[in-house]
Design a protein around this motif. Structure first.
Motif, PDB file in Angstrom:
ATOM      1  N   PRO A  89       0.792  -1.239   0.000  1.00 57.77           N
ATOM      2  CA  PRO A  89       0.000   0.000   0.000  1.00 57.77           C
ATOM      3  C   PRO A  89       0.820   1.284   0.000  1.00 57.77           C
ATOM      4  O   PRO A  89       0.486   2.229  -0.716  1.00 57.77           O
ATOM      5  N   LYS A  90       1.872   1.372   0.796  1.00 57.02           N
ATOM      6  CA  LYS A  90       2.662   2.609   0.857  1.00 57.02           C
ATOM      7  C   LYS A  90       3.227   2.949  -0.508  1.00 57.02           C
ATOM      8  O   LYS A  90       3.220   4.115  -0.919  1.00 57.02           O
ATOM      9  N   SER A  91       3.717   1.946  -1.215  1.00 56.63           N
ATOM     10  CA  SER A  91       4.257   2.169  -2.551  1.00 56.63           C
ATOM     11  C   SER A  91       3.200   2.773  -3.466  1.00 56.63           C
ATOM     12  O   SER A  91       3.465   3.710  -4.222  1.00 56.63           O
ATOM     13  N   ILE A  92       1.998   2.232  -3.407  1.00 57.47           N
ATOM     14  CA  ILE A  92       0.920   2.677  -4.288  1.00 57.47           C
ATOM     15  C   ILE A  92       0.428   4.069  -3.918  1.00 57.47           C
ATOM     16  O   ILE A  92       0.286   4.948  -4.776  1.00 57.47           O
ATOM     17  N   PHE A  93       0.198   4.306  -2.635  1.00 60.83           N
ATOM     18  CA  PHE A  93      -0.381   5.584  -2.231  1.00 60.83           C
ATOM     19  C   PHE A  93       0.594   6.749  -2.406  1.00 60.83           C
ATOM     20  O   PHE A  93       0.169   7.897  -2.572  1.00 60.83           O
ATOM     21  N   ASP A  94       1.896   6.487  -2.398  1.00 59.31           N
ATOM     22  CA  ASP A  94       2.852   7.550  -2.713  1.00 59.31           C
ATOM     23  C   ASP A  94       2.633   8.039  -4.143  1.00 59.31           C
ATOM     24  O   ASP A  94       2.672   9.235  -4.424  1.00 59.31           O
ATOM     25  N   GLY A  95       2.413   7.100  -5.065  1.00 55.94           N
ATOM     26  CA  GLY A  95       2.155   7.467  -6.451  1.00 55.94           C
ATOM     27  C   GLY A  95       0.812   8.156  -6.622  1.00 55.94           C
ATOM     28  O   GLY A  95       0.689   9.117  -7.387  1.00 55.94           O
ATOM     29  N   ILE A  96      -0.212   7.689  -5.889  1.00 58.32           N
ATOM     30  CA  ILE A  96      -1.536   8.304  -5.974  1.00 58.32           C
ATOM     31  C   ILE A  96      -1.495   9.738  -5.443  1.00 58.32           C
ATOM     32  O   ILE A  96      -2.084  10.656  -6.019  1.00 58.32           O
ATOM     33  N   GLU A  97      -0.767   9.941  -4.344  1.00 55.05           N
ATOM     34  CA  GLU A  97      -0.633  11.296  -3.805  1.00 55.05           C
ATOM     35  C   GLU A  97       0.075  12.206  -4.811  1.00 55.05           C
ATOM     36  O   GLU A  97      -0.309  13.363  -5.009  1.00 55.05           O
ATOM     37  N   LYS A  98       1.096  11.689  -5.452  1.00 57.55           N
ATOM     38  CA  LYS A  98       1.841  12.478  -6.439  1.00 57.55           C
ATOM     39  C   LYS A  98       0.953  12.849  -7.625  1.00 57.55           C
ATOM     40  O   LYS A  98       1.156  13.885  -8.261  1.00 57.55           O
ATOM     41  N   SER A  99      -0.055  12.035  -7.918  1.00 57.23           N
ATOM     42  CA  SER A  99      -0.954  12.313  -9.045  1.00 57.23           C
ATOM     43  C   SER A  99      -1.838  13.525  -8.793  1.00 57.23           C
ATOM     44  O   SER A  99      -2.362  14.124  -9.724  1.00 57.23           O
ATOM     45  N   GLY A 100      -2.044  13.871  -7.514  1.00 55.92           N
ATOM     46  CA  GLY A 100      -2.913  14.988  -7.168  1.00 55.92           C
ATOM     47  C   GLY A 100      -4.361  14.600  -6.962  1.00 55.92           C
ATOM     48  O   GLY A 100      -5.195  15.448  -6.628  1.00 55.92           O
ATOM     49  N   ILE A 101      -4.698  13.328  -7.137  1.00 61.31           N
ATOM     50  CA  ILE A 101      -6.079  12.884  -6.891  1.00 61.31           C
ATOM     51  C   ILE A 101      -6.414  12.993  -5.408  1.00 61.31           C
ATOM     52  O   ILE A 101      -7.539  13.332  -5.034  1.00 61.31           O
TER      53      ILE A 101
END
Length: 207
Positions: free
Chosen positions: A87-99
């Protein structure tokens, strides 16, 4: 468009950040982006998540608390990262997306592990808590199924047996994994529990 909901599908075998972090001389974790080495792979993966998440959810920005349903599809049942580290790996990318504005918005998280050797991926759905709720139930099976048993990881320290330290202290030959040059012992920096050797010059270039 529903701005309290987003769905992201990222193709490819999910990876975890813990396998790609290096530590600098002060113990701070860093993630190389352009070393030309294997460690760049996570940074590229994070950027891909951010790009695809935004492409799949144009105009969506969720600022409230969230429920997250994460389905991870691995290529192999036997060889894959620990799902608890994903999860941490994924949510770092989601946060970077701005969603989302902060991965601390995730207040409820359900993770499900599956296998698909033809189409490994992860599927993530985010639901704003002002509009959605979640109910789950644990029930005892009327007929038990065959258990899926696991063994201890190979790097786990055995009880009563001291862990053998890396032989860095007894070696005189060191080669930087980025520039491949031989380095004197006083000019090396070790990371990943001694598995990775960098020279101080290359370490400075990573910042």
């Amino acid at each position: 468009m529903d701005h309290n909901h987003a769905k992201i599908i990222i193709k490819g075998s999910p990876i975890t950040k813990s396998n790609f972090k290096l530590s600098n001389v002060h113990g701070r974790s860093i993630l190389p982006y352009n070393s030309g080495k294997y460690h760049d792979r996570y940074a590229i993966y994070e950027e891909e998540i951010a790009y695809q998440a935004r492409l799949q959810n144009p105009g969506v920005v969720i600022m409230e608390s969230l429920i997250a349903i994460l389905k991870v599809y691995y290529k192999s049942k036997k060889r894959h990262p620990d799902t608890t580290n994903i999860p941490k790996s994924i949510f770092d990318g989601i946060e970077k997306s701005g969603i989302i504005v902060n991965d601390a918005q995730i207040r409820r998280l359900v993770i499900e592990e599956y296998y698909d050797d033809k189409n490994p991926r992860f599927e993530l759905e985010l639901f704003g808590e002002s509009s959605y709720c979640i109910n789950y139930q644990i029930m005892e099976k009327s007929v038990s199924s065959t258990p899926i048993n696991y063994s201890s990881p190979p790097n786990k320290k055995s009880l009563g047996i001291p862990k053998v330290k890396n032989n860095i202290a007894n070696s005189n030959n060191f080669f930087c994994e980025i520039c491949h040059k031989q380095v004197k012992k006083e000019n090396i920096v070790s990371a990943n529990k001694g598995k990775t050797i960098l020279c101080k010059d290359c370490l400075k270039k990573l910042f």
